[in-house]
Design a protein around this motif. Structure first.
Motif, short mmCIF file in Angstrom:
data_model
loop_
_atom_site.label_atom_id
_atom_site.label_comp_id
_atom_site.label_asym_id
_atom_site.label_seq_id
_atom_site.Cartn_x
_atom_site.Cartn_y
_atom_site.Cartn_z
N ALA A 254 4.64 9.31 -0.78
CA ALA A 254 6.22 9.25 -0.48
C ALA A 254 6.84 10.40 -0.86
O ALA A 254 6.32 11.31 -1.52
CB ALA A 254 6.49 7.92 -1.45
N ASP A 255 8.40 10.46 -0.48
CA ASP A 255 9.06 11.54 -0.67
C ASP A 255 10.03 11.07 -1.39
O ASP A 255 10.45 9.91 -1.63
CB ASP A 255 9.55 12.26 0.61
CG ASP A 255 8.41 12.96 1.22
OD1 ASP A 255 7.32 13.41 0.64
OD2 ASP A 255 8.54 12.87 2.76
N GLY A 256 10.98 12.10 -1.91
CA GLY A 256 12.14 11.78 -2.45
C GLY A 256 12.03 11.42 -4.15
O GLY A 256 11.40 12.26 -4.96
N LEU A 257 12.60 10.51 -4.60
CA LEU A 257 12.68 10.18 -6.41
C LEU A 257 11.73 8.96 -6.33
O LEU A 257 11.38 8.00 -5.61
CB LEU A 257 14.18 9.63 -6.55
CG LEU A 257 15.33 10.92 -6.80
CD1 LEU A 257 16.61 10.39 -6.90
CD2 LEU A 257 14.82 11.96 -7.66
N ARG B 261 0.86 -1.17 0.05
CA ARG B 261 -0.12 -0.07 -0.10
C ARG B 261 0.96 1.11 0.06
O ARG B 261 1.69 1.57 0.96
CB ARG B 261 -0.90 -0.12 1.30
CG ARG B 261 -1.75 1.10 1.07
CD ARG B 261 -3.09 0.86 0.38
NE ARG B 261 -4.11 1.80 0.37
CZ ARG B 261 -4.18 2.83 -0.54
NH1 ARG B 261 -3.29 2.75 -1.64
NH2 ARG B 261 -5.33 3.53 -0.30
N ALA B 262 0.76 1.97 -1.03
CA ALA B 262 1.50 3.32 -1.28
C ALA B 262 1.20 4.09 -2.05
O ALA B 262 0.40 3.73 -3.17
CB ALA B 262 3.27 2.80 -1.67
N ILE B 263 1.60 5.67 -2.18
CA ILE B 263 1.10 6.57 -2.83
C ILE B 263 2.35 7.49 -3.27
O ILE B 263 3.00 7.62 -2.47
CB ILE B 263 0.01 7.33 -2.30
CG1 ILE B 263 -1.29 6.49 -2.15
CG2 ILE B 263 -0.18 8.66 -2.82
CD1 ILE B 263 -2.54 7.17 -1.51
N ALA B 264 2.21 7.77 -4.45
CA ALA B 264 3.36 8.84 -4.97
C ALA B 264 2.61 9.70 -5.82
O ALA B 264 1.75 9.43 -6.65
CB ALA B 264 4.56 8.10 -5.76
N ALA C 6 8.70 4.09 -0.41
CA ALA C 6 7.52 4.47 0.43
C ALA C 6 7.36 4.91 1.96
O ALA C 6 6.42 5.42 2.40
CB ALA C 6 6.50 2.94 0.32
N GLY C 7 8.52 4.41 2.33
CA GLY C 7 8.64 5.05 3.87
C GLY C 7 7.45 4.50 4.77
O GLY C 7 7.11 3.11 4.41
#
Length: 518
Positions: free
Chosen positions: A239-242, A189-192, A218-219
């Motif tokens: 999420a943050d970053g790349l 489960r993740a969102i970007a 995804a942290g």
């Protein structure tokens, strides 16, 4: 450095990397393209601290080495080379390029000052390259171009187990497309939030390859949730970053956009009081023709009657256009108006899943809108099996509609009133498995829950009263929660026969409220 490479391989590689070059680099050095020749072949890359691109091609490397040359100039040169192998050799502060009788010398940029390429984040899973390109083409046009709200300039990639939903909104329309996803961890489960422009270019560049591997950190948001975990209520933090997209020997990375995306699933009403179905191609053509006479940001009006819909537009004192298309309608609100360009984007995107748009209808769409989804077209029956109600409440379009159906898919338009958002889907599109997918498992109770706090980006809702000059109808964000219950109560008999299936592609559009004409 000295190597030989085929002209076609070189041209393809340079074109791929040059798409990621900045148009106005802050530092001139960032306009360069890095050439690295070694035992594995030739690697071309670029990086401007926001977006990076890298590709490897086979080459006959005589002397390994690295050089940084002007990227766009190299792209122009490779497009004009003769059909002969290209030879590169560095000499002091320049790189010599020879192809047949053509010779070029490119001044090298200081490679020691060029930033190193970013490392790929942890892999999360894969998605079909063609399917990703088609989904992005359907969704990305709905992203905002207003940089004052960065989260609205992004396409939201919402991963929930074996399903990934792409969503974008500019406050006047909301597009969502669900595709199959192969997660590296079951129940992921993740969102970007990916910049829409970069994602569109990336999806097109990788569309011809095999599956695309996606990777981002995804942290704390990435966790095993699985289908049915209630994503509409429990939406993880983006999420943050790349984020990295890689297919075969090609890789593109870009920085993710920070911020919270709207809880888009709660924006889609559960019931509608009016529903229309019509052939995609003829209606797209008719709307396109009517938009030619519409005033700037003026509406096109859809008036449903006995077995037909009349599509019309006006330019006060100058022109009028009207065209009738076979259609089936059931409901109490036979008239609704839209911004023609937003309406066309939704119709074209919905029809693209069936490969419906062609010829003149396809000319209106942006290049990405013409992408075709991976599934076959025209598999749905022409009528009688699509769940439409029967009886006097539904007008029959007759033999003309049947002949249009034989040519391809049909579009469904659903709405409650001419002031509240309307939903555009394709008839027969029943999601990934012919029913509610994992991403839509929250159920009717989550249509507009208290967890969906209205914020500056939370803006797809009912329209205020506006004049014809309003570009797409003012949006009342705060009113979305207050009207959610009334939206559900507005359902009529037309909805009682509707399938429980959730379409893989959904397009929610705010109508224009215009004065009635005599």
């Amino acid at each position: 450095m000295k190597f030989r490479v085929g002209r076609d391989d070189l041209g393809e590689a340079v074109a791929f990397v040059s798409r990621a070059l900045p148009s106005r680099p802050v530092v001139p050095l960032l306009s360069g393209m890095l050439l690295r020749a070694d035992a594995d072949g030739l690697t071309l890359s670029c990086f401007d601290y926001e977006v990076s691109a890298r590709i490897r091609v086979d080459a006959d490397v005589l002397e390994p080495g690295t050089a940084l040359v002007p990227g766009r100039l190299l792209a122009e040169i490779t497009r004009s080379l003769p059909a002969r192998p290209a030879e590169f050799a560095d000499d002091a502060d320049a790189v010599a390029l020879t192809c047949g009788r053509a010779e070029f010398g490119l001044v090298c940029l200081p490679v020691q000052d060029y930033p190193p390429l970013p490392e790929s984040p942890p892999p999360l899973g894969t998605v079909g390259a063609g399917l990703l390109a088609a989904a992005v083409a359907q969704v990305a046009p709905s992203a905002s171009r207003d940089d004052t709200l960065p989260m609205l300039t992004a396409v939201c990639l919402d991963i929930d187990g074996e399903a990934m939903t792409l969503a974008a909104t500019d406050r006047y329309r909301l597009a969502a497309r669900e595709v199959r996803f192969d997660p590296a961890v079951p129940g992921l489960r993740a969102i970007a939030l990916v910049p829409a422009r970069v994602l569109a270019e990336t999806a097109r560049a990788l569309s011809a390859g095999p599956a695309v591997a996606m990777a981002f950190d995804a942290g704390d948001g990435g966790r095993a949730g699985g289908a049915g975990a209630g994503p509409a209520v429990d939406q993880p933090r983006p999420a943050d970053g790349l984020i990295s997209f890689e297919s075969a020997d090609r890789r593109i990375t870009t920085r993710l956009i920070a911020g919270e995306f709207i809880r888009y699933r709660t924006r889609f009403p559960d019931q509608f009081g009016s529903r229309a179905e019509f052939p995609a191609g003829p209606v797209i053509d008719a709307v396109r023709r009517a938009s030619l006479v519409a005033e700037r940001a003026g509406p096109v009006r859809l008036s449903f009657g006995s077995g037909r819909v009349v599509i019309e537009a006006h330019a006060e004192g100058r022109a009028r256009a009207a065209e009738s298309v076979p259609a089936e309608f059931a409901g109490d609100c036979p008239v609704i108006s839209f911004n023609p360009h937003y309406l066309l984007d939704g119709l074209v995107a919905a029809a693209a899943a069936a490969g419906e748009v062609s010829g003149a209808a396809g000319e209106r769409a942006r290049p990405g809108d013409r992408a075709r989804a991976g599934r076959a077209a025209g598999d749905e029956p022409a009528g009688g099996e699509d769940g439409l109600p029967s009886g006097p409440a539904l007008a029959s379009a007759g033999d003309a509609a049947d002949s249009d159906d034989a040519a391809g898919g049909r579009i469904r338009l659903e709405f409650n009133t001419p002031a509240k958002p309307a939903l555009i889907t394709r008839v027969g599109d029943e999601g990934l498995d012919g029913g509610p997918g994992p991403a839509d498992a929250a159920g009717p109770a989550d249509a507009a829950g208290p967890a969906d706090a209205a914020g500056p980006a939370d803006a797809v809702g009912p329209a205020d009263a506006v004049g014809p000059a309003d570009p797409a109808g003012a949006v009342d964000s705060a009113g979305t929660e207050e009207n959610a219950d009334s939206d559900r109560e507005a359902g009529s008999g037309a909805d009682e026969a509707r399938d429980d299936a959730v379409a893989a592609f959904r397009y929610l559009l705010v109508p224009l409220r215009v004065p009635d004409r005599a």
